[in-house]
Write a protein that holds these residues in place. Structure first.
Motif, PDB file in Angstrom:
ATOM      1  N   ALA A 146      32.506  35.572  40.022  1.00 30.23           N
ATOM      2  CA  ALA A 146      33.336  35.783  41.218  1.00 30.23           C
ATOM      3  C   ALA A 146      33.328  37.256  41.574  1.00 30.23           C
ATOM      4  CB  ALA A 146      34.770  35.315  40.959  1.00 30.23           C
ATOM      5  N   TYR A 147      33.284  37.540  42.878  1.00 30.60           N
ATOM      6  CA  TYR A 147      33.288  38.947  43.282  1.00 30.60           C
ATOM      7  C   TYR A 147      34.366  39.252  44.313  1.00 30.60           C
ATOM      8  CZ  TYR A 147      30.467  37.967  47.579  1.00 30.60           C
ATOM      9  OH  TYR A 147      29.989  37.522  48.786  1.00 30.60           O
ATOM     10  N   HIS A 148      34.795  40.513  44.288  1.00 30.66           N
ATOM     11  CA  HIS A 148      35.820  41.021  45.203  1.00 30.66           C
ATOM     12  C   HIS A 148      35.187  42.034  46.138  1.00 30.66           C
ATOM     13  CE1 HIS A 148      39.679  42.611  46.666  1.00 30.66           C
ATOM     14  NE2 HIS A 148      39.135  43.813  46.519  1.00 30.66           N
ATOM     15  N   TYR A 149      35.358  41.839  47.449  1.00 30.78           N
ATOM     16  CA  TYR A 149      34.875  42.794  48.442  1.00 30.78           C
ATOM     17  C   TYR A 149      35.916  43.896  48.610  1.00 30.78           C
ATOM     18  CZ  TYR A 149      33.012  44.711  52.781  1.00 30.78           C
ATOM     19  OH  TYR A 149      32.506  45.557  53.739  1.00 30.78           O
ATOM     20  N   TYR A 150      35.557  45.104  48.196  1.00 27.10           N
ATOM     21  CA  TYR A 150      36.509  46.220  48.167  1.00 27.10           C
ATOM     22  C   TYR A 150      36.576  46.910  49.529  1.00 27.10           C
ATOM     23  CZ  TYR A 150      38.958  50.315  46.254  1.00 27.10           C
ATOM     24  OH  TYR A 150      39.871  51.297  45.979  1.00 27.10           O
ATOM     25  N   ARG A 151      37.800  47.107  50.013  1.00 25.83           N
ATOM     26  CA  ARG A 151      38.026  47.828  51.269  1.00 25.83           C
ATOM     27  C   ARG A 151      38.542  49.223  50.943  1.00 25.83           C
ATOM     28  NH1 ARG A 151      41.082  42.821  54.382  1.00 25.83           N
ATOM     29  NH2 ARG A 151      39.185  41.630  54.927  1.00 25.83           N
TER      30      ARG A 151
END
Length: 285
Positions: A146-151
């Motif tokens: 699972a991946y998190h798109y960092y803002r």
């Protein structure tokens, strides 16, 4: 008193005047031309000295087969070059409808071993298809991550909590992934790195494993390589054909235009930098 006879003003001779001025104009033009030549060569030297930097952002890298040839290189030729390695895909809500019963191979007959699914983005977004795709990919027997798109312009700890509350990882899954692609608009690069480290530390403390960092090759080289060297890296470069993947990369994302039966849209294709047995060393134990 005697009266002076006023002297006559002599006529100016045009040829004489032009003759006197001409050397000055020639000197000025010569100086101007010399200055322009110096500026030109100065710019040329700077451009040449920085050719490596410009090359990365234009998609060219000098030590590999690049851009024009790579863009026309069939995906199966790239996969054939790395046939002993493990292949996978990554998906999100942008792959709107997936018939998971049909998802087995990348076009050309290359078996899919792993699937990454986008879980969250920023401090409050959850991918609309995460739960469904995560469940289906596991049911199919794929190794999942699972991946998190960092803002960059949102609070890093809130982003970490967003990921943690939505993602449960178990033995045999990939470590959590931090996807960083954008530069900040309201903070410095140094502050960005502080935020990234806070996200990584918080997530590592929760799952007990060091996260993977995903980014483009140019972003990795310019902003991440020296400060996060102890993390596994998943690097995207669609414009170069690597006959040998950099040993510092765990995964190479080679294209966003892959074809997979059961997925109606294009999909990202990834190569793990090793075989199936070696890939298990990266998984959660």
């Amino acid at each position: 008193m005697a009266t002076r006879t006023p002297s006559k003003t002599p006529r100016r001779k045009a040829p004489t005047r032009n003759t006197k001025k001409q050397p000055q104009r020639t000197s000025f033009l010569s100086s101007s031309l010399f200055f322009k030549m110096v500026m030109f060569f100065g710019v040329a030297v700077v451009l040449y000295s920085q050719r490596g930097v410009f090359a990365r952002y234009l998609g060219f890298v000098t030590d590999k087969i690049v851009y024009a040839e790579a863009r026309s290189m069939p995906i199966d030729k790239v996969l054939d070059t790395h046939i002993e390695k493990s292949f996978g895909i990554d998906v999100s809500e942008y792959q709107d409808k997936i018939s998971w019963d049909k998802v087995k191979e990348i076009e050309g007959g290359y078996p899919i071993e792993f699937v990454f699914v986008r879980a969250t983005a920023g401090s409050n977004k959850t991918d609309k298809k995460f739960k469904r795709y995560w469940k289906k990919a596991k049911e199919k027997g794929f190794i999942v991550g699972a991946y998190h798109y960092y803002r960059p312009n949102e609070n890093s700890l809130e982003q970490a909590e967003n990921f943690i509350k939505n993602v449960t990882l178990v033995e045999g899954d990939f470590p959590p992934v931090l996807d960083i692609e954008k530069l900040p608009k309201t903070q410095s690069i140094d502050r960005l790195k502080v935020g990234l480290k806070r996200w990584l530390e918080t997530v590592q403390a929760h799952y007990g494993v060091k996260p993977i960092i995903y980014s483009s090759e140019s972003y990795y080289e310019d902003f991440l390589k020296d400060d996060f060297e102890d993390c596994p890296f998943w690097i995207a470069n669609y414009t170069a054909f690597y006959k040998k993947i950099d040993s510092e990369w765990s995964i190479w994302q080679l294209t966003e235009n892959g074809k997979v039966h059961g997925i109606n849209t294009d999909v990202d294709i990834n190569i793990y930098n090793g075989n199936s047995v070696q890939m298990k060393e990266l998984l959660i134990k």
